[in-house]
Design a protein around this motif. Structure first.
Motif, short mmCIF file in Angstrom:
data_model
loop_
_atom_site.label_atom_id
_atom_site.label_comp_id
_atom_site.label_asym_id
_atom_site.label_seq_id
_atom_site.Cartn_x
_atom_site.Cartn_y
_atom_site.Cartn_z
N GLY A 47 0.82 -1.20 0.00
CA GLY A 47 0.00 0.00 0.00
C GLY A 47 0.85 1.25 0.00
O GLY A 47 2.06 1.20 0.22
N LEU A 48 0.20 2.36 -0.25
CA LEU A 48 0.84 3.67 -0.21
C LEU A 48 0.09 4.53 0.80
O LEU A 48 -1.14 4.51 0.84
N ILE A 49 0.84 5.27 1.57
CA ILE A 49 0.26 6.27 2.47
C ILE A 49 0.89 7.60 2.08
O ILE A 49 2.10 7.69 1.94
N TYR A 50 0.06 8.60 1.89
CA TYR A 50 0.58 9.92 1.55
C TYR A 50 -0.09 10.98 2.40
O TYR A 50 -1.20 10.81 2.89
N GLU A 51 0.63 12.08 2.60
CA GLU A 51 0.22 13.07 3.58
C GLU A 51 -0.91 14.00 3.12
O GLU A 51 -1.82 14.28 3.89
N ASP A 52 -0.86 14.49 1.91
CA ASP A 52 -1.84 15.48 1.47
C ASP A 52 -3.14 14.82 1.00
O ASP A 52 -3.10 13.81 0.30
N HIS A 53 -4.23 15.40 1.37
CA HIS A 53 -5.55 14.92 0.94
C HIS A 53 -6.06 15.85 -0.16
O HIS A 53 -7.05 16.56 0.02
N THR A 54 -5.37 15.83 -1.29
CA THR A 54 -5.74 16.69 -2.41
C THR A 54 -5.99 15.81 -3.63
O THR A 54 -5.54 14.67 -3.70
N GLU A 55 -6.69 16.36 -4.60
CA GLU A 55 -6.92 15.63 -5.84
C GLU A 55 -5.60 15.36 -6.56
O GLU A 55 -5.39 14.28 -7.11
N GLU A 56 -4.69 16.34 -6.52
CA GLU A 56 -3.38 16.16 -7.15
C GLU A 56 -2.63 14.97 -6.55
O GLU A 56 -2.11 14.12 -7.27
N ALA A 57 -2.59 14.91 -5.22
CA ALA A 57 -1.90 13.80 -4.55
C ALA A 57 -2.60 12.48 -4.85
O ALA A 57 -1.94 11.48 -5.15
N SER A 58 -3.90 12.47 -4.77
CA SER A 58 -4.66 11.24 -5.04
C SER A 58 -4.38 10.72 -6.45
O SER A 58 -4.12 9.52 -6.64
N ASN A 59 -4.39 11.60 -7.43
CA ASN A 59 -4.12 11.20 -8.82
C ASN A 59 -2.69 10.70 -8.98
O ASN A 59 -2.45 9.68 -9.64
N TYR A 60 -1.74 11.40 -8.38
CA TYR A 60 -0.33 11.02 -8.50
C TYR A 60 -0.09 9.63 -7.90
O TYR A 60 0.51 8.76 -8.52
N PHE A 61 -0.58 9.43 -6.69
CA PHE A 61 -0.30 8.16 -6.00
C PHE A 61 -1.12 7.00 -6.55
O PHE A 61 -0.70 5.85 -6.45
N LYS A 62 -2.24 7.28 -7.17
CA LYS A 62 -2.97 6.23 -7.88
C LYS A 62 -2.12 5.74 -9.05
O LYS A 62 -1.96 4.53 -9.26
N LYS A 63 -1.53 6.68 -9.78
CA LYS A 63 -0.65 6.31 -10.89
C LYS A 63 0.58 5.57 -10.39
O LYS A 63 1.02 4.58 -10.99
N LEU A 64 1.16 6.04 -9.28
CA LEU A 64 2.33 5.36 -8.73
C LEU A 64 1.96 3.95 -8.28
O LEU A 64 2.70 3.00 -8.55
#
Length: 157
Positions: free
Chosen positions: A119-136
């Motif tokens: 899994g991935l955990i990321y700090e920001d709850h933004t659409e940009e972060a969500s899109n980036y980490f979905k791709k990652l």
């Protein structure tokens, strides 16, 4: 800072592998503080990781710790390559993050054949972060599959 404290607690309870972005050294957490020695170094492609993995994995067939360290190194190499490829197309990650493994990988109980549970955990709850980490996450899963880690039937990836 509450989110980072929660993240640190979670990471300390699970085996962490992988890529922590160099801008965020505080996220470099390994189980029991152990570092896995580099068995090979850097790889240029998923094909090169798979080739090296296939040529060397049987050396660890009777060594549970060595086998799990080997899997860690292969997964870490794939994660570095996945992040590198994503950065080439979409730029640097938009926030702090970590990638972790669970199940047999997290318990240090992997066998010769091991599937993906991560899994991935990321700090920001933004659409940009969500899109980036979905791709990652998608690139990580594809890369791990390519080097010989089947997709998890329970879709834990």
């Amino acid at each position: 800072m509450e989110a980072m404290d929660t993240l640190r607690c979670l990471l300390q309870k699970n085996k962490m592998l992988a890529h922590k972005h160099e801008s965020y050294p505080e996220l470099l957490i390994m189980t029991k503080g152990e570092e896995v020695s580099h068995m090979h170094g850097e790889f240029e492609s998923y094909d090169s990781i798979k080739k090296w993995k296939d040529e060397h994995i049987l050396k660890f067939a009777l060594d549970t710790k060595g086998l799990n360290d080997f899997h860690d190194e292969m997964m870490r190499s794939a994660s570095k390559l996945a992040l590198f490829q994503l950065e080439q197309e979409f730029g640097k990650p938009p926030c702090k993050f970590t990638w972790f493994v669970m199940d047999s990988g997290g318990r240090i109980e992997q066998g010769i054949i091991s599937d993906q549970d991560h899994g991935l955990i990321y700090e920001d709850h933004t659409e940009e972060a969500s899109n980036y980490f979905k791709k990652l996450g998608e690139e990580l899963s594809r890369g791990l599959y390519h080097i010989g880690y089947p997709y998890c039937e329970g879709k834990i990836m």
